[in-house]
Write a protein that holds these residues in place. Structure first.
Motif, PDB file in Angstrom:
ATOM      1  N   HIS A 332       0.826  -1.203   0.000  1.00  0.00           N
ATOM      2  CA  HIS A 332       0.000   0.000   0.000  1.00  0.00           C
ATOM      3  C   HIS A 332       0.857   1.249   0.000  1.00  0.00           C
ATOM      4  CE1 HIS A 332      -2.811   2.778   2.431  1.00  0.00           C
ATOM      5  NE2 HIS A 332      -3.024   2.931   1.154  1.00  0.00           N
ATOM      6  N   ALA A 333       1.999   1.177   0.675  1.00  0.00           N
ATOM      7  CA  ALA A 333       2.839   2.370   0.771  1.00  0.00           C
ATOM      8  C   ALA A 333       3.761   2.523  -0.435  1.00  0.00           C
ATOM      9  CB  ALA A 333       3.688   2.303   2.052  1.00  0.00           C
ATOM     10  N   GLY A 334       3.770   1.546  -1.351  1.00  0.00           N
ATOM     11  CA  GLY A 334       4.646   1.610  -2.498  1.00  0.00           C
ATOM     12  C   GLY A 334       4.053   2.411  -3.632  1.00  0.00           C
ATOM     13  N   ASP A 335       4.646   2.271  -4.796  1.00  0.00           N
ATOM     14  CA  ASP A 335       4.229   3.018  -5.974  1.00  0.00           C
ATOM     15  C   ASP A 335       3.562   2.071  -6.960  1.00  0.00           C
ATOM     16  OD1 ASP A 335       3.907   4.544  -8.198  1.00  0.00           O
ATOM     17  OD2 ASP A 335       5.969   5.268  -8.297  1.00  0.00           O
ATOM     18  N   PRO A 336       2.221   2.040  -7.024  1.00  0.00           N
ATOM     19  CA  PRO A 336       1.548   1.130  -7.955  1.00  0.00           C
ATOM     20  C   PRO A 336       1.919   1.390  -9.406  1.00  0.00           C
ATOM     21  CG  PRO A 336      -0.001   2.015  -6.336  1.00  0.00           C
ATOM     22  CD  PRO A 336       1.270   2.796  -6.188  1.00  0.00           C
ATOM     23  N   TRP A 337       2.146   2.651  -9.746  1.00  0.00           N
ATOM     24  CA  TRP A 337       2.433   2.986 -11.133  1.00  0.00           C
ATOM     25  C   TRP A 337       3.794   2.433 -11.549  1.00  0.00           C
ATOM     26  CZ3 TRP A 337      -1.992   4.466 -12.946  1.00  0.00           C
ATOM     27  CH2 TRP A 337      -2.899   5.080 -12.091  1.00  0.00           C
ATOM     28  N   ALA A 338       4.762   2.462 -10.642  1.00  0.00           N
ATOM     29  CA  ALA A 338       6.067   1.869 -10.944  1.00  0.00           C
ATOM     30  C   ALA A 338       5.944   0.360 -11.108  1.00  0.00           C
ATOM     31  CB  ALA A 338       7.067   2.207  -9.836  1.00  0.00           C
ATOM     32  N   LEU A 339       5.101  -0.254 -10.292  1.00  0.00           N
ATOM     33  CA  LEU A 339       4.882  -1.691 -10.423  1.00  0.00           C
ATOM     34  C   LEU A 339       4.295  -2.028 -11.786  1.00  0.00           C
ATOM     35  CD1 LEU A 339       4.554  -4.617  -9.400  1.00  0.00           C
ATOM     36  CD2 LEU A 339       2.391  -3.907  -8.374  1.00  0.00           C
ATOM     37  N   VAL A 340       3.287  -1.282 -12.203  1.00  0.00           N
ATOM     38  CA  VAL A 340       2.648  -1.531 -13.491  1.00  0.00           C
ATOM     39  C   VAL A 340       3.667  -1.394 -14.625  1.00  0.00           C
ATOM     40  CG1 VAL A 340       0.974  -0.608 -15.134  1.00  0.00           C
ATOM     41  CG2 VAL A 340       0.338  -0.915 -12.733  1.00  0.00           C
ATOM     42  N   ASP A 341       4.494  -0.337 -14.565  1.00  0.00           N
ATOM     43  CA  ASP A 341       5.516  -0.142 -15.605  1.00  0.00           C
ATOM     44  C   ASP A 341       6.495  -1.314 -15.636  1.00  0.00           C
ATOM     45  OD1 ASP A 341       4.364   2.251 -16.299  1.00  0.00           O
ATOM     46  OD2 ASP A 341       5.783   3.485 -15.151  1.00  0.00           O
ATOM     47  N   ALA A 342       6.885  -1.809 -14.441  1.00  0.00           N
ATOM     48  CA  ALA A 342       7.845  -2.906 -14.388  1.00  0.00           C
ATOM     49  C   ALA A 342       7.262  -4.196 -14.948  1.00  0.00           C
ATOM     50  CB  ALA A 342       8.304  -3.119 -12.940  1.00  0.00           C
ATOM     51  N   VAL A 343       6.006  -4.470 -14.626  1.00  0.00           N
ATOM     52  CA  VAL A 343       5.370  -5.687 -15.135  1.00  0.00           C
ATOM     53  C   VAL A 343       5.219  -5.614 -16.649  1.00  0.00           C
ATOM     54  CG1 VAL A 343       3.231  -7.038 -15.125  1.00  0.00           C
ATOM     55  CG2 VAL A 343       4.207  -6.225 -12.974  1.00  0.00           C
ATOM     56  N   ARG A 344       4.813  -4.446 -17.155  1.00  0.00           N
ATOM     57  CA  ARG A 344       4.663  -4.299 -18.609  1.00  0.00           C
ATOM     58  C   ARG A 344       6.014  -4.422 -19.306  1.00  0.00           C
ATOM     59  NH1 ARG A 344       0.250  -0.201 -17.943  1.00  0.00           N
ATOM     60  NH2 ARG A 344      -1.639  -1.398 -18.434  1.00  0.00           N
ATOM     61  N   ALA A 345       7.074  -3.900 -18.694  1.00  0.00           N
ATOM     62  CA  ALA A 345       8.393  -3.992 -19.300  1.00  0.00           C
ATOM     63  C   ALA A 345       8.844  -5.440 -19.438  1.00  0.00           C
ATOM     64  CB  ALA A 345       9.410  -3.198 -18.473  1.00  0.00           C
ATOM     65  N   ARG A 346       8.370  -6.305 -18.529  1.00  0.00           N
ATOM     66  CA  ARG A 346       8.704  -7.731 -18.606  1.00  0.00           C
ATOM     67  C   ARG A 346       7.771  -8.492 -19.535  1.00  0.00           C
ATOM     68  NH1 ARG A 346       9.171  -7.137 -12.797  1.00  0.00           N
ATOM     69  NH2 ARG A 346       7.109  -8.085 -12.512  1.00  0.00           N
ATOM     70  N   GLY A 347       6.803  -7.792 -20.147  1.00  0.00           N
ATOM     71  CA  GLY A 347       5.845  -8.459 -21.012  1.00  0.00           C
ATOM     72  C   GLY A 347       4.732  -9.138 -20.249  1.00  0.00           C
ATOM     73  N   GLY A 348       4.526  -8.752 -18.983  1.00  0.00           N
ATOM     74  CA  GLY A 348       3.509  -9.388 -18.152  1.00  0.00           C
ATOM     75  C   GLY A 348       2.130  -8.802 -18.348  1.00  0.00           C
ATOM     76  N   THR A 349       1.162  -9.387 -17.642  1.00  0.00           N
ATOM     77  CA  THR A 349      -0.247  -8.982 -17.725  1.00  0.00           C
ATOM     78  C   THR A 349      -0.645  -8.246 -16.460  1.00  0.00           C
ATOM     79  OG1 THR A 349      -0.812 -10.857 -19.141  1.00  0.00           O
ATOM     80  CG2 THR A 349      -2.620  -9.830 -17.920  1.00  0.00           C
ATOM     81  N   VAL A 350      -1.153  -7.031 -16.616  1.00  0.00           N
ATOM     82  CA  VAL A 350      -1.605  -6.210 -15.489  1.00  0.00           C
ATOM     83  C   VAL A 350      -3.089  -6.457 -15.265  1.00  0.00           C
ATOM     84  CG1 VAL A 350      -1.902  -3.866 -14.608  1.00  0.00           C
ATOM     85  CG2 VAL A 350       0.150  -4.463 -15.928  1.00  0.00           C
ATOM     86  N   VAL A 351      -3.435  -6.840 -14.043  1.00  0.00           N
ATOM     87  CA  VAL A 351      -4.823  -7.130 -13.689  1.00  0.00           C
ATOM     88  C   VAL A 351      -5.279  -6.098 -12.663  1.00  0.00           C
ATOM     89  CG1 VAL A 351      -6.437  -8.846 -12.771  1.00  0.00           C
ATOM     90  CG2 VAL A 351      -4.420  -9.581 -14.059  1.00  0.00           C
ATOM     91  N   ALA A 352      -6.483  -5.581 -12.834  1.00  0.00           N
ATOM     92  CA  ALA A 352      -7.098  -4.695 -11.851  1.00  0.00           C
ATOM     93  C   ALA A 352      -8.434  -5.289 -11.430  1.00  0.00           C
ATOM     94  CB  ALA A 352      -7.293  -3.291 -12.423  1.00  0.00           C
ATOM     95  N   ALA A 353      -8.763  -5.114 -10.169  1.00  0.00           N
ATOM     96  CA  ALA A 353     -10.051  -5.561  -9.630  1.00  0.00           C
ATOM     97  C   ALA A 353     -10.625  -4.433  -8.805  1.00  0.00           C
ATOM     98  CB  ALA A 353      -9.882  -6.824  -8.779  1.00  0.00           C
TER      99      ALA A 353
END
Length: 484
Positions: A332-353
């Motif tokens: 919660h205290a981290g940066d969600p946007w940085a996480l999303v960028d990192a996952v996309r850079a690895r070719g991963g799938t971003v899921v939101a609920a």
């Protein structure tokens, strides 16, 4: 035969499965291969024989149409089929295939296949069995039975539910099949064979839910099938139709550790049983995914016994999150946007609920665990306090947004949490642009206003149900009337 006693007819190739179990603690002196000290041997009907035995576990009448000969393996299969399975035999020239696995501490070390032959022409008994069926399951193992009976199967598909579990070496399903159940690897194979070079076919290495949805829809169109369920093991299944852009993702609560051999037969047999009882493909695939997961978790074939009539298993929940964006990446205290960028850079799938998540309960947890399995990170979008008051009325939320977000961030399946103040999360989703948007409850995808936004960037919207009988409103009511 009365209508309520019409059997499920299983058509396909029967094998004899053998497991040789033991331990390996040393290498052979004459070659760098393990020496297996055998502690036990176990035989059972395999292929369509296993599917028929699994279908008969709960007292269902089952007719098995298969090719058997006079060889030792054929006689062994006849003796091991459970009492609830009635045989209708096709002549067989050759020796029934025998599949032998050598297991060390429960894990396959090597498999040895021997035998083989050719099914003969089906007789009048086959057509009579299909004429009296409530539903048909084709368990194709590429040995020729489905091809030999294809004409009768095509006629049956025009008047009753037919499930086809295909094999890469077998014929394509007959037109009009209600449900076809290839696994992910098989779906790739069939499209590679049928549509080489087609730009509409996803890349071979694309393992995303969107790719599996596209493959299923293309196969449904190619096969003239009512629906196609691409099975994905511990990830569940994706149910698609040729004439619809929507797909139903059916997750499972976790397979745990176990032997997956036979899980596909369990899936197909369960789905055929649901359709035989009048269920829809969506219900059939949901129950089939649960049954296959329970089968693996409960010990698989080793727990079933020679006639596959052993105890039913229960599922165990997964321990923590897995895959890219795993435990500890961003809270919660981290940066969600940085996480999303990192996952996309690895070719991963971003899921939101999304949801209110007021008084977090078991239904919420299962929903979020299932949502996390659809991709490589899970961002939870939470309604603000003002948004909940507008939606739920005075007295809600019971917990303020800061508390709700802290609890959610502590779940092992949640990678990050974001808050939105509007009545819908559409504005937040346009910033986040997830590959998959997951909503829990009794919605339809077309009823969600944010679904249109997801389609703008090629995202997919999924609806996953909560556990029956769990709701924040009911928990609050019970707490209000609880005696001190």
């Amino acid at each position: 035969m009365t209508a309520d006693r019409q059997p499920l007819v299983v058509v396909g190739d029967v094998l004899l499965d053998q497991d040789v179990s033991g331990t390996a603690t040393r290498l052979a002196p004459d070659a760098p291969v393990p020496v297996v000290e055998v502690s036990g041997e176990h035989s059972r009907p395999g292929g369509a024989g296993l599917a028929a035995a699994l279908a008969a576990r709960e007292g269902r009448d089952v007719v098995l149409v298969c090719a058997l000969g006079s060889d030792e393996a054929s006689e062994a299969v006849r003796a091991m089929l459970p009492a609830g399975v009635r045989l209708v035999e096709i002549p067989f020239e050759g020796a029934l295939p025998v599949k032998t696995r050598v297991l060390v501490e429960g894990r396959p070390l090597v498999r040895v296949d021997r035998g083989g032959g050719t099914p003969g022409p089906p007789g009048a008994g086959v057509r009579a069995a299909l004429a009296g069926a409530r539903a048909v399951l084709v368990a194709d193992y590429g040995q020729g039975t489905a091809a030999a009976v294809r004409g009768a199967l095509a006629e049956a598909a025009r008047r009753l539910p037919l499930v086809w579990d295909p094999h890469p070496r077998g014929p394509r399903p007959v037109p009009g099949a209600r449900l076809v159940t290839p696994n992910g690897r098989e779906a790739r194979h069939f499209l590679r064979e049928d549509r080489p070079g087609d730009a509409a076919v996803p890349a071979e290495g694309d393992d995303s839910l969107r790719a599996h949805r596209t493959r299923g829809a293309l196969l449904a169109e190619r096969w003239l099938a009512g629906s196609v369920a691409v099975t994905l093991g511990e990830r569940g299944a994706v149910l698609t139709r040729a004439d619809s852009d929507d797909a139903l993702y059916v997750p499972v609560a976790g397979c745990g550790e176990g032997d997956p051999c036979g899980a596909g037969d369990c899936f197909a047999a369960t789905a055929a049983g649901v359709l035989a009882d009048g269920g829809l493909p969506e219900e059939a695939v949901g129950r089939a995914a649960e049954a296959a997961a329970a089968f693996v978790t409960g010990g698989g074939l080793r727990a079933e016994g020679p006639g596959a009539g052993g105890p039913r298993a229960t599922r165990t929940p997964p321990a923590g999150r897995a895959g890219a964006g795993g435990a500890g990446d961003v809270g919660h205290a981290g940066d969600p946007w940085a996480l999303v960028d990192a996952v996309r850079a690895r070719g991963g799938t971003v899921v939101a609920a999304g949801g209110c998540f007021d008084l977090l309960h078991a239904g919420h947890v299962q929903f979020l665990e299932n949502a996390r399995r659809t991709g490589d990170c899970l961002i939870v979008c939470v309604n603000s306090d003002a948004s909940i008051r507008r939606l739920k009325g005075p007295g809600r939320p019971l917990n303020p947004a800061a508390d709700r977000m802290r609890v959610l961030a502590g779940l092992g399946c949640v990678d990050a949490v974001l808050e939105f103040g509007e009545d819908t999360p559409e504005a937040l989703l346009r910033r986040l642009r997830p590959d998959v948007w997951v909503k829990g409850g009794d919605y339809r995808v077309d009823d969600l206003p944010e679904a249109a936004a997801l389609r703008e960037w090629g995202g997919q919207t999924l609806v996953l149900p909560y556990l029956d009988g769990r709701s924040t409103t009911e928990l609050a009511r019970r707490a209000a009337f609880a005696r001190p």
